[in-house]
Design an enzyme around this catalytic site. Sequence first.
Site, mmCIF file in Angstrom:
data_model
loop_
_atom_site.group_PDB
_atom_site.id
_atom_site.type_symbol
_atom_site.label_atom_id
_atom_site.label_comp_id
_atom_site.label_asym_id
_atom_site.label_seq_id
_atom_site.Cartn_x
_atom_site.Cartn_y
_atom_site.Cartn_z
ATOM 1 N N SER A 1 0.793 -1.236 0.000
ATOM 2 C CA SER A 1 0.000 0.000 0.000
ATOM 3 C C SER A 1 0.821 1.280 0.000
ATOM 4 O O SER A 1 0.253 2.374 -0.051
ATOM 5 C CB SER A 1 -0.969 0.010 1.192
ATOM 6 O OG SER A 1 -2.082 -0.810 0.917
ATOM 7 N N LYS B 1 0.014 3.689 -2.738
ATOM 8 C CA LYS B 1 -0.992 4.750 -2.607
ATOM 9 C C LYS B 1 -0.355 6.133 -2.469
ATOM 10 O O LYS B 1 -1.000 7.150 -2.765
ATOM 11 C CB LYS B 1 -1.913 4.476 -1.417
ATOM 12 C CG LYS B 1 -2.798 3.239 -1.571
ATOM 13 C CD LYS B 1 -3.711 3.074 -0.373
ATOM 14 C CE LYS B 1 -4.640 1.890 -0.538
ATOM 15 N NZ LYS B 1 -3.972 0.584 -0.378
ATOM 16 N N SER C 1 -6.175 2.982 4.570
ATOM 17 C CA SER C 1 -5.583 2.264 3.434
ATOM 18 C C SER C 1 -6.654 1.553 2.608
ATOM 19 O O SER C 1 -6.636 0.339 2.427
ATOM 20 C CB SER C 1 -4.531 1.260 3.922
ATOM 21 O OG SER C 1 -3.669 0.896 2.860
#
Length: 485
Positions: A78, A81, A324
Site C-alpha cells: 500500500s 498509494k 488504506s
Amino acid sequence: MKKKWPMMVMAWMLVVSMFSFQHVAQAEEAVEVTLSDSITRIVEEKLAGADVSITVRDRHSGEMIYDYNGQTAIKPASNMKLFTTATALEVLGKDYRFNTSLYINGKLSNGVLKGDVYLKGQGDPTLSIEDLQQFAQELKAKGIQKIDGRIVGDDKWFDNDLLTPGIWAGDESYYYAAPISALTTSPNTDYDSGTIIVEALGSAIGELPSIKVTPKIGDLQIVNEAQTVEAGKTNTLTIERSYKTNNIVVSGNLPIDKTKKEWVTVQHPTTHTMTMFQSVLTEAGIEYTKDKVFQAATPKFAQLIATKQSMPLEQLLIPYMKLSNNGIADILVKTMGRIINHRGSTMDGLKVLQEYGKSININMADWRFEDGSGMSHENSVSSLLLSDLLFKVQGEDWFTTYFNSLPVAANADRMVGGTLRTRLKDPLTAGKVYAKTGSLTGVSTLSGYLEASSGQLYIFSVLVQNKSGASTAIDEIVKEIAEEL
C-alpha cells in the site's frame, strides 16, 4: 600595522569556520556510522533472509543521509498509494467530487411513468443506502407512483474490468479486494465500496446463528451452514462469498456468547446497487413493472431529476489514506484515466501516474506497477525512488492536504492514527511519524516523514519482502532513525 588587523581577523574567521565545518562533517559522519551499525544489526537479527531496501533523506535538501540497498526494488504494497494520491491531487485537485445522477426518460401521466429510470454513476465510493432513499423521495416528489419501464444502472463511466490485475482468487471475498464499477455503494463511512457487512450472532445452542446484513442483501444470498455451540468452545465461524457466485456461505461453530462480522464483497457492484434501489423504491411506495435490473447508457435527452455529490477529495483522503482503502485507490486510477485519457480503465489511469512521475523527474523506468492500490505482487519500487517522490511532492501546492492524510504514529483516533494507531508508541516516535503502511503476504512497508530527536524532519522509506511479520522490525528501524538523528 593597523591595516594588517582586518586581514588577521579574516584569516582567523576562515580557520574557525573550516574547523567548525570539519567538526560538523565529522559529527554527521559519526551519526551515519552509528545509524548504519544500528540498522544493520536489526536487519541481520530480525530480517535475515529478507529483501530489504531502506533510505533516509534530509527533508529540505533531499540529500541522502543513509541507505541500505536503497536501489533494490521491492513490492511496495500500500505504499503504492503514496504515488496514486499525489497524482490524484495534481490531476483531479483537492476539490474534486464524484457525482451520481438520477434521470427519467419517458412520459408521466396520472402518477405513472411510461418509460425508464436511470442511475448514472461516476465512481462515487461514498454512495450509500441513504442516498438511494433520497433518490426515491425525489421520484415521489416528481409525482411518480409507478414505473412502467426499466430500472437501469449506467456504469459506462468505467470499463467492464471489475478487478485490477493481480487479485488472487482467494482474496475476492474480502473488502480489500472488492470489485470496482462506476455505480457502487458502501455500507458505512469507511467507504469500502462494493461490500456489505455480514454479522453472525449466536442463537440457541444447536441452532443456526442469526444473520444481520448491513445495509441490504441486494442480489446476494445467504447460505447458513453454521451452528451455535456452548460458550467457551472455539469460534471456527467463517463468512465468505463463494468464488464467482452471489452465495455468501456462513459455516463453522459460533459460541453462543460470541459474534462474527465480515465485510464481504458483492459479485457485481452495479447490479447489487440497482437491486438495492428496487427494494428502496418498494419501501417508498413506488411500484415498478419489471423485476429485472438493466445496464445501459443514459439517453442523451433524458431528464435530470437529482444529483448526489460526494465530499471533496481533500476530505475523502482521510478515510482513504488513514485506513488504506484499496477500493478508493482503484477508483481514483480509473477516474484519472477517464478524465485525462477518455477511458475509465486501470491501464489508462496508470498512464496518468506515469506522466505525473515524469513531470517531477522521478525515474519511472525503475518503478513498475499494474494497479494504484498496491494489491498486485507485480508492483515494485526501491526505497530510493519512494523517498524521492516524498521529497519532490513537498513543493506542490497541495502538499499540506497530502501530508495530513498520512497516518500518525500511536494516535488512537482511527481517522488520525489510522493504520499506525497501535504502532510506534515509544516517546521517540509517538505522534512524530507520519507515514503510509503497506502489507501483503510476505511484504511489509512503511514510508513517510518523521521528526527526529533533534527536532528536525526527515524523509524515510523502509521496504521489506520475503519475510512474514516484519512490521515490528520496521518499527525498531524507524525508532533508531528517530533516536540517532
